[in-house]
Design a protein around this motif. Structure first.
Motif, PDB file in Angstrom:
ATOM      1  N   SER A 284      42.533  49.058  41.393  1.00  6.80           N
ATOM      2  CA  SER A 284      42.223  48.155  40.284  1.00  6.80           C
ATOM      3  C   SER A 284      41.703  46.818  40.793  1.00  6.80           C
ATOM      4  CB  SER A 284      43.452  47.960  39.390  1.00  6.80           C
ATOM      5  OG  SER A 284      44.557  47.489  40.138  1.00  6.80           O
ATOM      6  N   VAL A 285      42.232  46.345  41.910  1.00  5.76           N
ATOM      7  CA  VAL A 285      41.725  45.106  42.519  1.00  5.76           C
ATOM      8  C   VAL A 285      40.285  45.329  42.989  1.00  5.76           C
ATOM      9  CG1 VAL A 285      41.976  43.526  44.477  1.00  5.76           C
ATOM     10  CG2 VAL A 285      43.991  44.219  43.172  1.00  5.76           C
ATOM     11  N   ASP A 286      40.028  46.506  43.542  1.00 10.21           N
ATOM     12  CA  ASP A 286      38.663  46.891  43.921  1.00 10.21           C
ATOM     13  C   ASP A 286      37.720  46.794  42.718  1.00 10.21           C
ATOM     14  OD1 ASP A 286      37.358  47.546  46.262  1.00 10.21           O
ATOM     15  OD2 ASP A 286      38.436  49.421  46.537  1.00 10.21           O
ATOM     16  N   SER A 287      38.182  47.333  41.588  1.00 10.47           N
ATOM     17  CA  SER A 287      37.357  47.320  40.380  1.00 10.47           C
ATOM     18  C   SER A 287      37.136  45.903  39.863  1.00 10.47           C
ATOM     19  CB  SER A 287      38.012  48.177  39.287  1.00 10.47           C
ATOM     20  OG  SER A 287      38.074  49.532  39.686  1.00 10.47           O
ATOM     21  N   LEU A 288      38.139  45.056  39.990  1.00  9.63           N
ATOM     22  CA  LEU A 288      37.961  43.646  39.636  1.00  9.63           C
ATOM     23  C   LEU A 288      36.868  43.025  40.499  1.00  9.63           C
ATOM     24  CD1 LEU A 288      41.634  42.411  39.087  1.00  9.63           C
ATOM     25  CD2 LEU A 288      39.774  42.275  37.431  1.00  9.63           C
ATOM     26  N   GLY A 289      36.830  43.434  41.768  1.00 14.75           N
ATOM     27  CA  GLY A 289      35.769  42.975  42.653  1.00 14.75           C
ATOM     28  C   GLY A 289      34.404  43.407  42.142  1.00 14.75           C
ATOM     29  N   ASP A 290      34.324  44.649  41.606  1.00 14.93           N
ATOM     30  CA  ASP A 290      33.061  45.136  41.057  1.00 14.93           C
ATOM     31  C   ASP A 290      32.597  44.284  39.880  1.00 14.93           C
ATOM     32  OD1 ASP A 290      33.152  47.181  42.919  1.00 14.93           O
ATOM     33  OD2 ASP A 290      33.975  48.655  41.511  1.00 14.93           O
ATOM     34  N   VAL A 291      33.547  43.898  39.015  1.00  4.71           N
ATOM     35  CA  VAL A 291      33.206  43.048  37.866  1.00  4.71           C
ATOM     36  C   VAL A 291      32.655  41.716  38.346  1.00  4.71           C
ATOM     37  CG1 VAL A 291      34.142  41.767  35.898  1.00  4.71           C
ATOM     38  CG2 VAL A 291      34.843  44.129  36.288  1.00  4.71           C
ATOM     39  N   CYS A 292      33.315  41.145  39.324  1.00  2.00           N
ATOM     40  CA  CYS A 292      32.856  39.864  39.876  1.00  2.00           C
ATOM     41  C   CYS A 292      31.475  40.010  40.522  1.00  2.00           C
ATOM     42  CB  CYS A 292      33.858  39.335  40.903  1.00  2.00           C
ATOM     43  SG  CYS A 292      35.466  38.895  40.221  1.00  2.00           S
ATOM     44  N   LEU A 293      31.257  41.118  41.209  1.00  4.61           N
ATOM     45  CA  LEU A 293      29.971  41.346  41.872  1.00  4.61           C
ATOM     46  C   LEU A 293      28.849  41.434  40.841  1.00  4.61           C
ATOM     47  CD1 LEU A 293      28.465  41.910  44.537  1.00  4.61           C
ATOM     48  CD2 LEU A 293      28.961  44.342  44.201  1.00  4.61           C
ATOM     49  N   MET A 294      29.113  42.137  39.729  1.00  4.86           N
ATOM     50  CA  MET A 294      28.093  42.304  38.698  1.00  4.86           C
ATOM     51  C   MET A 294      27.773  40.988  37.994  1.00  4.86           C
ATOM     52  SD  MET A 294      29.214  46.022  37.133  1.00  4.86           S
ATOM     53  CE  MET A 294      27.701  46.362  36.234  1.00  4.86           C
ATOM     54  N   GLN A 295      28.723  40.056  38.035  1.00  6.12           N
ATOM     55  CA  GLN A 295      28.488  38.731  37.451  1.00  6.12           C
ATOM     56  C   GLN A 295      28.035  37.718  38.507  1.00  6.12           C
ATOM     57  OE1 GLN A 295      31.419  37.771  34.009  1.00  6.12           O
ATOM     58  NE2 GLN A 295      32.609  39.010  35.436  1.00  6.12           N
ATOM     59  N   ARG A 296      27.763  38.239  39.711  1.00  5.43           N
ATOM     60  CA  ARG A 296      27.290  37.433  40.836  1.00  5.43           C
ATOM     61  C   ARG A 296      28.304  36.355  41.251  1.00  5.43           C
ATOM     62  NH1 ARG A 296      20.738  36.794  39.821  1.00  5.43           N
ATOM     63  NH2 ARG A 296      20.367  39.031  39.438  1.00  5.43           N
ATOM     64  N   GLU A 297      29.568  36.658  41.011  1.00 12.05           N
ATOM     65  CA  GLU A 297      30.633  35.774  41.486  1.00 12.05           C
ATOM     66  C   GLU A 297      31.048  36.306  42.857  1.00 12.05           C
ATOM     67  OE1 GLU A 297      33.577  36.039  38.424  1.00 12.05           O
ATOM     68  OE2 GLU A 297      32.476  34.761  37.037  1.00 12.05           O
ATOM     69  N   TYR A 298      30.219  36.032  43.839  1.00 19.65           N
ATOM     70  CA  TYR A 298      30.341  36.693  45.134  1.00 19.65           C
ATOM     71  C   TYR A 298      31.621  36.317  45.880  1.00 19.65           C
ATOM     72  CZ  TYR A 298      25.448  37.765  44.195  1.00 19.65           C
ATOM     73  OH  TYR A 298      24.292  38.216  43.623  1.00 19.65           O
ATOM     74  N   SER A 299      32.048  35.074  45.770  1.00 17.96           N
ATOM     75  CA  SER A 299      33.276  34.663  46.466  1.00 17.96           C
ATOM     76  C   SER A 299      34.489  35.396  45.914  1.00 17.96           C
ATOM     77  CB  SER A 299      33.467  33.146  46.346  1.00 17.96           C
ATOM     78  OG  SER A 299      32.430  32.459  47.000  1.00 17.96           O
ATOM     79  N   LYS A 300      34.554  35.497  44.568  1.00 15.03           N
ATOM     80  CA  LYS A 300      35.663  36.218  43.932  1.00 15.03           C
ATOM     81  C   LYS A 300      35.623  37.702  44.294  1.00 15.03           C
ATOM     82  CE  LYS A 300      36.615  33.399  39.810  1.00 15.03           C
ATOM     83  NZ  LYS A 300      36.641  33.427  38.325  1.00 15.03           N
TER      84      LYS A 300
END
Length: 457
Positions: A284-300
């Motif tokens: 689930s933390v991995d998937s949260l990373g995917d959400v951040c990546l898609m929003q270009r929140e690269y640090s998160k």
């Protein structure tokens, strides 16, 4: 006294009251040990292993199964020996130790076949099918699920039949044959409904949600996941509930409803944390990373993937670790940090190769191809594309193979090789059409229009 305690333990185990089952099995083991009944002791310690396995206490489960296996071997009980091997296969599967799981299930399958024990033969075939399915070897998995289905039908064992049909549906889903997958999953769902097994019904509905999600039919996927989630809630099946909430997060993420997706992943993450289910927490933390990546929140995104990577490392999940490393490669690629991206994709590729996960191998190579393409290293990019495409074809992942054709199209278009580019995008369009992916077909048509404009200019 020992037999009564063991029988009562079986009842509690079937009701998923594992604490009470453990207490009774331990009591029975003590009595069998005192009276020197090795068979009773081995049978009970084997059942105790199953309790530990259901609670994800893999080390305890492994110890119990090994102890039971050794006793069965000493007293010459081939059936018990095969049962303990089957249990060990399940433990190794949970730990992603695919080679060990494969060896255990193959040995159990052989013994059950020699003894003519059809139920054990079907169960070991199912377990072996799971080993191959989780490694992306869908053809082998499909053969074994089909064998199990036919045996369950002959016995008859309606529950096993439904489970094997559901697993076959998942294989066809993996292969991109969504109409066949839907047909089988509906058959499994209806069988579960007829025998009154609501949890199995929910599992089939959830798998149907996966099929609809893969076809971008997010409305049907959401409806299926919500239906499954509500059934899991009624039965107090926390793990299945959390996994379905996570799948809902996937739907919202694909619909670009990032707030809902984040909310679902956080809910799933917290549930996993409460249960002490580290694998689910990391996913689930991995998937949260995917959400951040898609929003270009690269640090998160980087922070999430590193957190997931650390958890995977702690629990010894090489496959999950490799997936998070590959995702970090995606972050670095998006940040145009191509050196770090290449390092991450290469590291992920090597780990995927070691654990035998071919889909991960191909995805990592595809990541490397995109890095080479971004650097203008067209020869290297094409070589990586062809390598990844070959693996996708071997494992039957035709959607990903079509994606590779699109990437190859882009490479040739960038080099003004319009004839090859047109041929590749037409091949991709045909594959997407066969898979029922109309949105991708539309994109291919737009690409063809672009090629025509370029050649006419």
């Amino acid at each position: 006294m020992a037999q009564s305690a063991r029988s009562l333990g079986n009842v509690y185990s079937m009701r998923s009251n594992y604490s009470k089952a453990e207490e009774l099995y331990v009591q029975a083991c003590d009595i069998y040990s005192q009276i020197g009944n090795q068979l009773g002791f081995a049978q009970t310690i084997n059942s105790l292993g199953s309790v530990y396995r259901m609670r994800d206490e893999c080390s305890k489960a492994e110890q119990s199964y090994i102890q039971a296996r050794d006793i069965f071997s000493q007293i010459g009980d081939q059936f018990g020996f095969a049962e303990s091997l089957k249990g060990l296969g399940a433990v190794y599967l949970l730990r992603d130790e695919y080679l060990k799981a494969e060896e255990s299930y193959i040995q159990a399958h052989k013994i059950f076949s020699q003894l003519g024990v059809r139920l054990g033969l079907a169960q070991s075939a199912m377990g072996l099918g799971d080993v191959y399915y989780l490694q992306g070897e869908d053809f082998k998995a499909g053969q074994l699920y089909t064998q199990a289905r036919d045996i369950y039908f002959q016995i008859p064992n309606h529950l096993g039949f439904a489970q094997s049909v559901k697993n076959l549906g998942n294989v066809y889903s993996m292969q991109g044959d969504y109409p066949k997958a839907e047909e089988l999953l509906i058959q499994a769902r209806d069988t579960y409904s007829q025998i009154g097994y609501e949890l199995g019904f929910a599992q089939s509905v959830r798998s149907l949600g996966d099929v609809y999600r893969k076809q971008d039919d997010y409305l049907k996927a959401e409806e299926s996941y919500i239906q499954a989630r509500d059934i899991y809630s009624q039965f107090g099946s926390q793990l299945d509930y959390a996994q379905t909430v996570e799948s809902l997060g996937d739907v919202y993420r694909m619909r670009s409803e990032y707030s809902k997706a984040e909310e679902s992943y956080i809910q799933a993450r917290d549930l996993y944390s409460q249960m002490g289910y580290h694998l689910g927490f990391a996913q689930s933390v991995d998937s949260l990373g995917d959400v951040c990546l898609m929003q270009r929140e690269y640090s998160k995104a980087e922070e999430s993937y590193i957190q997931a990577q650390d958890v995977y490392s702690q629990i010894g999940d090489d496959l999950g670790f490799a997936q998070s490393v590959k995702s970090l490669g995606d972050v670095y690629k998006m940040q145009r940090n191509y050196l770090k991206a290449e390092e991450s994709y290469t590291q992920a590729h090597d780990i995927f190769s070691q654990v035998g996960y071919q889909l991960g191998v191909a995805n990592s190579i595809q990541g490397l191809a995109r890095v080479h393409s971004a650097r203008g290293e067209y020869a290297k990019a094409e070589e990586s594309c062809l390598e990844a495409g070959q693996v996708y074809q071997e494992i039957g992942d035709m959607q990903s193979f079509a994606d590779i054709l699109v990437l190859l199209y882009s490479l040739h278009r960038e080099q003004a090789q319009y004839g090859d580019a047109e041929r590749l995008i037409r091949e991709a369009s045909t594959l997407y059409g066969d898979l029922g992916l109309e949105q991708d077909v539309v994109k291919c048509r737009e690409a063809l229009d672009e090629i025509r404009k370029l050649t006419e200019a």
